[in-house]
Design an enzyme around this catalytic site. Structure first.
Site, short mmCIF file in Angstrom:
data_model
loop_
_atom_site.label_atom_id
_atom_site.label_comp_id
_atom_site.label_asym_id
_atom_site.label_seq_id
_atom_site.Cartn_x
_atom_site.Cartn_y
_atom_site.Cartn_z
N ARG A 1 0.83 -1.21 0.00
CA ARG A 1 0.00 0.00 0.00
C ARG A 1 0.86 1.26 0.00
NH1 ARG A 1 -5.17 -2.21 3.62
NH2 ARG A 1 -6.07 -3.23 1.80
N TYR B 1 -6.44 0.43 -7.02
CA TYR B 1 -5.90 -0.90 -6.70
C TYR B 1 -5.22 -0.95 -5.32
CZ TYR B 1 -1.44 0.39 -9.30
OH TYR B 1 -0.30 0.95 -9.79
N GLU B 2 -4.91 -2.18 -4.92
CA GLU B 2 -4.31 -2.43 -3.60
C GLU B 2 -5.25 -1.97 -2.47
OE1 GLU B 2 -1.29 -4.08 -4.33
OE2 GLU B 2 -1.83 -4.76 -2.34
N GLY B 3 -6.55 -2.18 -2.69
CA GLY B 3 -7.56 -1.71 -1.74
C GLY B 3 -7.94 -0.28 -2.10
#
Lengths: 265, 619
Positions: free
Chosen positions: B296, B440-442
């Site tokens: 993140r 992306y990545e949450g």
């Protein structure tokens, strides 16, 4: 093969250069410094020779403490050891005397070949190579864009108008490197290389260590002095000939301007 | 032109603010020094300028191609990828025992500022590989590490993370990929994954996927997820690589990062796909979360990188572009035309970009620094304290980096005007490439839920209390600086607003209005971002003010005229003046809004919840 590379630390080519209040030097505060790009070609050429013939690559330079950074970078690229001619007397020396000290430092390493850039991107005098060769009584192969050696003879190509000429010389020899980044493609220092560089030998040498007398390096001995520096004149903005004219009218106006105003035709 | 990242400001954060060199007091970084740090930064910048950036536009135009199940990346990516791996950059912040170079993570991210700003699409490949290799390092058996990890850390093989499925994106617990245990202890994997970054490409011979899947009889939801190592090609004992039944069914056509392949991957179409369990069954989410912090932060860094390049390009353009008369002679048709940097509106935009970028840089690097302290700490208490800072900072970094990074790119286009919108100039690509970072990545919505739902409540709010105490300690020094007291006051008010909202959320969480914190989690996260950056910029202003006064003193400059002369002639003085200006601008323009933002949350407005779905529009 015992190889010496003489390098110089110069301001980054991207730097904005400003003249100092003394009008004889540039403002160095906050400048970013790099290895002179042509000297970087020389390091690359030296490392290629070493990988073919084995031996040792020593980098030599002079200047204030910040130049150690340039030497460490050369060591990180793969050079084996480094010499820093570090003497306060060098500060006031002219190019000829600086070169004498560099020649003495290089000679101490007992090299078979000395490499350096054909010019430096700072004052662009292009003299060091020829002077060092002359002082050592060695042949000088200038402006190399390729460099080969069988261990006894060195062969280079240098560009001439409309082509290239091939030159060769037996060792020992001094070669100055020309060409471009695209031709030499000098390697980047790898991260393991940077860590190893920290432990490689880096010698500081005073003028007396090199058998030279600091008194010979004083400002009064200089044969060349910089009396003033000035920025190139600002280029005036170009003029577009339009004025709503058709092509013939524009051509006529252009001829008139060249004839009457610029007076070149 | 060096228009990728502000090297001077990076060094300011590393050396003057965070004092990276002091990390060498830990055994882990005992070989580290300032000299080495600067050499590494120099090389990163050089590699970025000479090898990465020249392929940025070309990679965007050429994009990835998909033909006969094969994915080709832009051909010009090969050389930068090769140089990156050969230089040892992929594992630069990993311990030497696993093939890394052992540098601080903070230095790694400082280098990423150059490389990622130059070409993010290229950076995706080693970025994903690193995350996957790190999972193997932390959770893989010795055998799996021997076969895969070292080859991944060297960049010889690549890696990916395979989470998303068509019905399982943000709701990853719903995934359906199956893992059936075989007699030899390995698993047969079958299922389809989508949106897999770097899922298939031709930069490396082999790609090692970390695949989330369910074993037979596993509990429903996130608790029944396991994680498997699934190579595209399976190494046999004799070293020959065998096909492992992993197929690429297509790649996405995207808004940006065209050079990064985004793949649909089919595992076990022919029933011949083998995977190897990482850790234990049903521990997949926990293991995956282990690398989530760094992943993140990597995405937050992406936003910073695009902001870097966008700001510096816009700044250069504003200095070069001649348009309009100076403001004081606006109506005079004979007035000389001036560079647009002289127009107040353009200067305001540039200051927004400068202060935002510098705030983001300080934020990202603070998080990286805390990660180094966690890794290096020998005292468990110290480690726990810094882990707490990291946990709190990560959702903020990810979300602020991507959102504010995008705003900076957008502002860069505005500075360029019509040219910025055209492909002739590079800033439109920065904007397109940046957008994905908030997704992306949450998604940033998920980041907000992570912050509000998990991080605030961890250890009964102790994380927040520790962070506030740490801020207080640093601010104690800033408070003694008379020159900055106007800024300190605004900061204090903003922090107080943030504390009020935090308490408001805690209270609402205990009532049947618990969905209010969820509704306003994202604006709350944004507020946290503003206050964090405000604090960091204020801290920087204090350091810069001290240095600037020293420079004035060294030049005997005690009045405005002589100080003005120093500012014109001395680069360092101009830099420090600029740092104080960044803080002043950000605190006055952004932090003053904290009270309003807090009020907008605490008004408890539930219109977004109350409105019936068909009330949004009768369509």
């Amino acid at each position: 093969m015992n190889i010496v590379v003489i390098i110089k630390q110069t301001p980054d080519t991207e730097s904005v250069i400003r003249i100092a209040p003394d009008n004889k030097s540039i403002v160095t505060e906050g400048l970013k410094w790099i290895i002179n790009p042509y000297d970087e070609f020389a390091i690359e050429a030296a490392l290629r020779l070493k990988s073919k013939h084995g031996g040792n690559v020593t980098v030599v330079t002079y200047g204030p403490p910040r130049v150690v950074e340039a030497l460490r970078t050369a060591l990180a690229m793969g050079a084996d050891d480094a010499v820093h001619v570090d003497d306060p007397a060098m500060k006031t020396a002219d190019f000829l005397r600086v070169t004498r000290a560099l020649a003495a430092a290089a000679t101490e390493c007992d090299p078979e070949i000395i490499l350096m850039g054909s010019r430096a991107v700072d004052y662009d005098q292009g003299q060091r190579g020829a002077i060092v060769a002359e002082m050592l009584g060695w042949p000088h192969l200038p402006l190399a864009v390729s460099l080969e050696s069988d261990g006894k003879v060195v062969t280079i190509e240098r560009p001439i108008e409309g082509g290239k000429v091939t030159l060769e010389s037996p060792l020992p020899v001094l070669v100055t490197l020309g060409g471009s980044h695209a031709i030499w493609n000098p390697r980047y220092a790898s991260l393991p290389g940077i860590m190893k560089a920290k432990k490689k030998p880096l010698k500081a040498r005073k003028l007396t260590d090199l058998g030279l007398d600091p008194a010979d390096f004083g400002p009064e001995t200089a044969r060349i002095r910089i009396t003033s520096l000035e920025m190139p004149p600002q280029r005036a903005a170009g003029r577009m000939i339009d004025d709503g004219l058709d092509t013939e009218g524009k051509a006529r106006e252009l001829v008139r301007v060249l004839h009457e105003e610029a007076r070149v035709i | 032109m060096k228009l990728l990242a502000d090297e001077r400001d990076i060094k300011f954060v590393l050396h003057e603010q965070l004092r990276i060199e002091e990390l060498s007091r830990y055994p882990r970084f005992s070989e580290f020094s300032r000299e080495i740090c600067d050499m590494v930064l120099d090389q990163a910048e050089k590699l970025a300028e000479k090898e990465f950036y020249p392929t940025n536009r070309k990679g965007d135009e050429e994009g990835c191609t998909f033909e006969d199940g094969q994915v080709r990346v832009p051909g010009c990516f090969r050389e930068p990828y090769r140089l990156y791996c050969e230089g040892g950059w992929l594992a630069m912040a990993d311990p030497p025992e696993v093939g890394g170079q052992g540098f601080p993570f903070l230095l790694g991210n400082a280098c990423l500022e150059f490389l990622g700003s130059a070409n993010w699409a290229v950076m995706m490949y080693p970025g994903l590989t690193h995350g996957a290799a790190r999972l193997l390092e932390r959770h893989g058996s010795r055998e799996l590490q021997d076969i895969y990890m070292y080859r991944m850390y060297s960049g010889e093989w690549a890696g990916t993370m395979c989470l998303t499925e068509d019905v399982a994106g943000s709701d990853v617990g719903s995934l359906r990929t199956k893992a059936v245990k075989r007699e030899d202890g390995s698993y047969s994997i079958s299922g389809q994954k989508i949106f897999i970054s770097c899922g298939m490409h031709d930069l490396t011979e082999n790609i090692v996927h970390m695949v989330l899947a369910r074993t037979e009889g596993a509990p429903r939801g996130a608790k029944g997820i396991s994680i498997f190592v699934v190579p595209r090609l399976l190494p046999r004992e004799d070293g020959i690589l065998e096909d492992n039944d992993v197929r690429c069914a297509g790649i996405e056509k995207k808004l940006g990062i065209h050079g990064s392949s985004t793949c649909v991957l089919n595992f076990g179409e022919n029933g011949n796909c083998r995977g190897f369990l990482l850790g234990e069954e049903n521990a997949g989410m926990r293991i995956m979360f282990d690398m989530m912090n760094e992943a993140r932060l990597f995405v937050g860094m992406q936003g910073l990188c695009h902001a870097n390049a966008a700001y510096l390009h816009a700044l250069q353009y504003a200095k070069d572009r001649i348009q309009g008369a100076p403001v004081e002679r606006m109506k005079d048709p004979f007035a000389p035309r001036v560079p647009i940097i002289q127009h107040p509106d353009v200067r305001r935009m540039l200051m927004f970009m400068k202060s935002s970028t510098e705030g983001m840089r300080a934020l990202m690097h603070l998080a990286s620094y805390c990660i180094d302290r966690v890794r290096a700490a020998q005292d468990p208490g110290e480690r726990e304290r810094f882990q707490g800072y990291v946990d709190l900072l990560i959702p903020i970094c990810k979300s602020v980096g991507s959102d504010l990074g995008f705003r900076v790119c957008e502002t860069a286009i505005q500075v360029y005007g019509g040219y910025g919108y055209s492909r002739e100039y590079p800033v439109e690509q920065f904007l397109r490439d940046c957008k994905i970072a908030s997704i992306y990545e949450g998604t940033n919505g998920i980041q907000a839920l992570d912050l509000v739902g998990r991080k605030l409540t961890l250890k009964r709010g102790q994380l927040v209390k520790n962070a506030l105490a740490a801020i207080d300690e640093i601010l104690a020094k800033v408070r003694t600086n008379f020159n900055l007291r106007d800024m300190v006051q605004i900061y204090d008010e903003a922090q107080e607003s943030l504390i009020q909202v935090t308490k408001f959320f805690a209270l609402k969480g205990m009532t049947d209005e618990f969905h209010v914190p969820l509704l306003y989690a994202k604006p709350y996260l944004d507020l946290c971002g503003d206050v964090s950056m405000g604090f960091l910029l204020l801290w920087q202003a204090h350091l810069a003010d001290r240095r600037l006064r020293e420079i004035y003193r060294d030049h005997n400059a005690s009045d405005d005229v002589s100080r003005g002369k120093v500012l014109r002639e001395n680069r360092s003085a101009a830099f420090y003046f600029g740092k104080i200006a960044s803080a002043r601008f950000f605190i006055n323009q952004v932090l003053t809004q904290a009270g309003g933002r807090a009020r907008s949350i605490m008004n408890n407005d539930k219109s977004a919840l109350d409105i019936p779905d068909h009330g949004f529009a009768l369509v």
